[in-house]
Design a protein around this motif. Structure first.
Motif, mmCIF file in Angstrom:
data_model
loop_
_atom_site.group_PDB
_atom_site.id
_atom_site.type_symbol
_atom_site.label_atom_id
_atom_site.label_comp_id
_atom_site.label_asym_id
_atom_site.label_seq_id
_atom_site.Cartn_x
_atom_site.Cartn_y
_atom_site.Cartn_z
ATOM 1 N N UNK A 88 3.766 -15.386 16.001
ATOM 2 C CA UNK A 88 2.344 -14.593 15.585
ATOM 3 C C UNK A 88 2.728 -13.360 14.498
ATOM 4 N N UNK A 89 1.606 -12.796 14.536
ATOM 5 C CA UNK A 89 1.709 -11.686 13.633
ATOM 6 C C UNK A 89 3.344 -10.987 13.500
ATOM 7 N N UNK A 90 3.694 -10.797 14.722
ATOM 8 C CA UNK A 90 5.137 -9.846 14.601
ATOM 9 C C UNK A 90 6.163 -10.762 13.622
ATOM 10 N N UNK A 91 6.010 -12.011 14.127
ATOM 11 C CA UNK A 91 6.968 -13.001 13.274
ATOM 12 C C UNK A 91 6.967 -12.950 11.856
ATOM 13 N N UNK A 92 5.621 -12.969 11.329
ATOM 14 C CA UNK A 92 5.192 -12.945 10.073
ATOM 15 C C UNK A 92 5.591 -11.545 9.552
ATOM 16 N N UNK A 93 5.447 -10.307 9.991
ATOM 17 C CA UNK A 93 5.713 -9.189 9.313
ATOM 18 C C UNK A 93 7.316 -8.793 9.461
ATOM 19 N N UNK A 94 7.903 -9.188 10.351
ATOM 20 C CA UNK A 94 9.047 -9.013 10.381
ATOM 21 C C UNK A 94 10.126 -9.965 10.066
ATOM 22 N N UNK A 95 10.005 -11.299 10.295
ATOM 23 C CA UNK A 95 10.927 -12.337 9.622
ATOM 24 C C UNK A 95 10.418 -13.236 8.663
ATOM 25 N N UNK A 96 9.289 -13.460 8.492
ATOM 26 C CA UNK A 96 8.949 -14.549 7.616
ATOM 27 C C UNK A 96 8.745 -13.915 6.228
ATOM 28 N N UNK A 97 7.731 -12.774 6.124
ATOM 29 C CA UNK A 97 7.438 -12.007 5.099
ATOM 30 C C UNK A 97 8.365 -11.447 4.081
ATOM 31 N N UNK A 98 9.330 -10.663 5.014
ATOM 32 C CA UNK A 98 10.307 -10.003 3.992
ATOM 33 C C UNK A 98 11.036 -11.141 3.278
ATOM 34 N N UNK A 99 11.315 -12.095 3.892
ATOM 35 C CA UNK A 99 12.323 -13.317 3.150
ATOM 36 C C UNK A 99 11.233 -14.250 2.118
ATOM 37 N N UNK A 100 10.130 -14.474 2.687
ATOM 38 C CA UNK A 100 9.546 -15.508 1.848
ATOM 39 C C UNK A 100 8.638 -15.037 0.863
ATOM 40 N N UNK A 101 8.647 -13.741 0.570
ATOM 41 C CA UNK A 101 7.681 -13.224 -0.317
ATOM 42 C C UNK A 101 8.161 -13.564 -1.676
ATOM 43 N N UNK A 102 9.469 -13.662 -1.861
ATOM 44 C CA UNK A 102 10.009 -13.843 -3.171
ATOM 45 C C UNK A 102 9.496 -15.185 -3.591
ATOM 46 N N UNK A 103 10.028 -16.243 -2.917
ATOM 47 C CA UNK A 103 9.584 -17.567 -3.534
ATOM 48 C C UNK A 103 8.053 -17.677 -3.346
ATOM 49 N N UNK A 104 7.143 -17.071 -2.694
ATOM 50 C CA UNK A 104 5.860 -17.184 -2.840
ATOM 51 C C UNK A 104 5.142 -16.587 -4.111
#
Lengths: 239, 540
Positions: B450-466
């Motif tokens: 959920x939100x915790x995974x998006x905020x801590x794990x996915x967002x910091x890594x994937x924001x660049x390619x996005x």
């Protein structure tokens, strides 16, 4: 103590098919002991591990951990901590945060939790590493962080998938000692996947030897090294 | 590894994306079909439509032959000279036409190859009596080579550079002569990728709109896409547009089917990591040949770009940039680009997540498997039904509801988003897959969701390619004339539309200035959008 009598992990006629390959596991793993899972590459060691950890779901059969049916449970719902050979840490999060995720996936950490993290870091010999980032650490240090996280999670089962295979031989010995210390301290059930006979000799209480998707041998360690059957000789000599 | 709920959400998102995109395309096609089909049928077989169909196929064939044929010696020369000063800049130059709005490139080509241009002046000076015409078939061919030779060169060069360095060592120790090296090493490598490269270039040339609109246009030099546009815009003859649209869909269907037979060309491996040492081609003749080939290609690419810059700087840039009409068009263009970029990235994420969830499902049934295949085909759908056809369908569907220009901005944004979808997916998919491999099991075992995974794990890594994908998609939308051509008006003006209008009304000085501004914006966005690709390549 009743826990000691309970089998730690049971695989009851667990069957699974990956592509064209069938796997069938039927065995019991003792509670509170270190069991090495070994065998040739591709024999099915990792498949067994994935089944216990919940990364694969069997087509039929039952998996029980501490007597509870976990066959259909999500990995996070199982009383299990896991340490892989590599990539155990999120590279963009500092060490404290990486360990903290083991206590609360949403990172809501109480003061007590933070103290626990500090203790765990101390315990694995990484005092003061909390603010560092994983890429700054050596391979051995990163594995120590993974041990620290397993420690704060306080799950009765610890699964290790070739945890020292990527480390220098010198480092391996000190990591083995750390593993044994933590095991004695917590009395957890340890499942150690390894292809290294030396590691089996030094760490395991029991050995499960897998060949061709099935459990070929399940024995006490001393018994295991006295067996004289063809696939085992092959394994012991080749490595 | 995903909880049942996560898997359901991911697959649900994929179904949503598939439904919305299919609806968007289906409504356009149904609008075409239901608009007086009887008359459209009769227009299918006229001499006019056959002539246009023939020209479309013929010019694409010649363009492909020239682009790929000329790219072969350039790629061979660049591969043979892995380390001369300025090489990296020539390789980078080859990436520029990809990020340049087609209309801007056309302006630069007119600046060089036009009647007053440098090329024809020099040809006249050396005594050639007939100048090369930038209009008509020859102009379309020059322009297609300008845009596709660099693409073909990059793909062919990558295939040569993926060869193991040991090949050149062995070739030299065996004493192979240049022709043997070509026959035994270089040609087999090129032959593997050439059909895919040619297919890609053919597809791009067969569906080329802007170049043909600007450089062709007469009955002798019109492609299906431009003819559709003209049928609606000038003659208002929907049955003819519909007949042409179906011919176009037929052509692209056949092409896509043919292309799918060949392996897709890949650019990875291009000048990444250590370069091999080449021991062949040390003779003077070989060096001279390579130098001439590389120099001609570089000059051919640089001159139009320089022409854009020089004539653009002659325009009164400050007056242009502060004029009301420019500010309004820029605001429209940027908002359309932003919306279309966000839609493209959002849909890419939905599609990739759904496919990844299906591939992880322990026992994906036939239903899920065909859903995954449909999702994979989603980006081809956009190639199948080109922007002008989509625009035509929606034009006809919305006309009864009143003023088209009310719907125009959102329609153009959505058509642009569809065009950008395959590119956005190509940027995001590998990043998400690598991230999943690195963190999927770990996150699952820690119960991160959920939100915790998006905020801590996915967002910091994937924001660049996005952001990279967003930037790339925005560049595509900002430079696009195809979708806006049908809807543009004095009430609804984007930057490319403004440039085209100024060009059509012979205010070419203004057009040059606007072209320079737009070209720089798009190139900057493309550079951001492709930055770091080098590092992601497997053998970097």
């Amino acid at each position: 103590m009743p826990e000691k009598i309970l089998p730690g992990i049971e695989l009851d006629n667990v069957e699974l098919r990956l592509g064209a390959r069938p796997f069938r596991f039927d065995c019991t793993i003792a509670a509170g002991a270190i069991t090495a899972i070994t065998g040739a590459s591709g024999a099915g060691k990792s498949t067994l591990l994935n089944l216990v950890a919940g990364f694969s779901t069997p087509a039929s059969g039952t998996i029980r951990i501490a007597g509870e049916d976990v066959t259909r449970s999500h990995p996070s719902g199982r009383p299990v901590s896991i340490i892989f050979q590599d990539n155990n840490l999120f590279a963009h999060l500092d060490i404290t945060t990486n360990i903290g995720l083991g206590i609360s996936p949403s990172l809501r950490l109480s003061r007590n939790d933070k103290a626990q993290i500090e203790y765990a870091l101390d315990r694995v010999g990484l005092h003061g590493f909390g603010k560092r980032m994983p890429p700054e650490l050596s391979g051995g240090e990163r594995q120590r962080v993974a041990f620290a996280r397993a420690l704060v999670r306080q799950r009765p089962v610890l699964i290790l998938d070739e945890p020292f295979a990527a480390l220098d031989p010198g480092l391996r010995q000190s990591m083995r000692i750390l593993l044994l210390d933590l095991h004695r301290e917590t009395g957890n059930t340890v499942l150690l996947v390894t292809h290294d006979p030396e590691e089996v000799r030094r760490l395991a209480d029991h050995v499960i030897f897998i060949e061709d998707g099935k459990v070929l041998v399940r024995a006490e360690k001393t018994e295991f090294f006295q067996l004289d059957i063809e696939p085992l000789r092959h394994f012991l000599n080749d490595s | 590894m995903l909880t049942a709920r996560q898997a359901r959400q991911a697959i649900g998102g994929g179904v949503l994306a598939l439904t919305l995109v299919s609806l968007f395309v289906a409504i356009a096609v149904i609008a075409l079909l239901s608009w007086d089909t009887g008359r459209a049928g009769s227009r299918l077989m006229t001499a006019y439509t056959w002539r246009i169909l023939f020209f479309t196929i013929w010019q694409a064939f010649l363009s492909t032959l020239l682009s790929v044929g000329l790219a072969v010696p350039v790629a061979l020369a660049l591969a043979r000279r892995p380390s001369f000063p300025g090489r990296i800049w020539i390789i980078r130059l080859m990436a520029v036409p990809m990020g340049l709005p087609v209309l801007i490139g056309a302006l630069g080509l007119i600046g060089i190859w036009g009647r007053q241009g440098m090329a024809n002046q020099s040809l006249l000076a050396i005594g050639v009596s007939q100048p090369v015409s930038i209009y008509g078939l020859s102009g379309i061919l020059i322009a297609h080579v300008f845009f596709n030779l660099p693409l073909a060169t990059r793909l062919l060069l990558a295939s040569l550079e993926r060869l193991p360095a040991e090949y050149w060592l062995i070739a030299s120790s065996l004493g192979m002569k240049p022709f043997s090296v070509f026959r035994l090493i270089e040609w087999p490598a090129l032959r593997r990728v050439a059909p895919g490269v040619a297919g890609l270039v053919y597809m791009l040339c067969a569906t080329s709109f802007t170049l043909v609109l600007v450089l062709g246009g007469g009955p002798a030099a019109t492609t299906l896409e431009v003819a559709i546009y003209q049928s609606l815009h000038f003659d208002f003859d929907p049955p003819r547009a519909i007949a042409l649209a179906f011919l176009q869909i037929g052509v692209t269907t056949i092409l896509l089917a043919l292309i799918s037979v060949f392996p897709a060309p890949e650019a990875w491996g291009l000048t990444a990591g250590r370069l091999p040492r080449r021991f062949d081609g040390s003779g003077f003749g070989s060096k001279a040949w390579d130098a001439i080939v590389i120099a001609i290609a570089a000059v051919f690419l640089v001159l139009p770009l320089a022409s854009i810059a020089i004539s653009g700087l002659h325009a009164d840039l400050i007056r242009l940039a502060s004029s009301d009409i420019f500010v309004k068009a820029a605001a429209t263009s940027l908002s359309i680009a932003l919306v279309s970029g966000l839609v493209a990235v959002g849909f890419s994420i939905l599609v990739i997540n759904a496919r990844s969830a299906i591939s992880q499902a322990a026992s994906a049934g036939a239903g899920l498997k065909s859903l995954s295949a449909a999702l994979a085909g989603l980006s081809s759908l956009v190639l199948l039904v080109p922007p002008v056809v989509l625009g035509t369908g929606w034009f006809l569907a919305l006309r009864p509801m009143g003023d088209i220009s009310r719907f125009a901005p959102i329609l153009v944004a959505l058509v642009n988003a569809l065009m950008a979808l395959p590119f956005a997916m190509r940027v995001i998919a590998p990043a998400m897959e690598a991230h999943r491999i690195r963190t999927g099991r770990l996150s699952a075992s820690l119960g991160l969701a959920g939100w915790s995974r998006i905020r801590h794990i996915d967002f910091p890594v994937l924001i660049r390619p996005m952001l990279m994908a967003l930037s790339f998609a925005m560049a595509l939308s900002l430079g696009d004339l195809g979708a806006v051509a049908l809807f543009g008006s004095s009430d609804f003006t984007t930057l490319p539309w403004l440039v085209y209008n100024r060009l059509a009304s012979y205010r070419s000085n203004d057009a040059d200035g606007l072209a320079l501004i737009l070209g720089i914006i798009c190139l900057a966005l493309t550079m951001i959008g492709t930055a770091g690709r080098e590092r992601e390549r497997p053998n970097a």
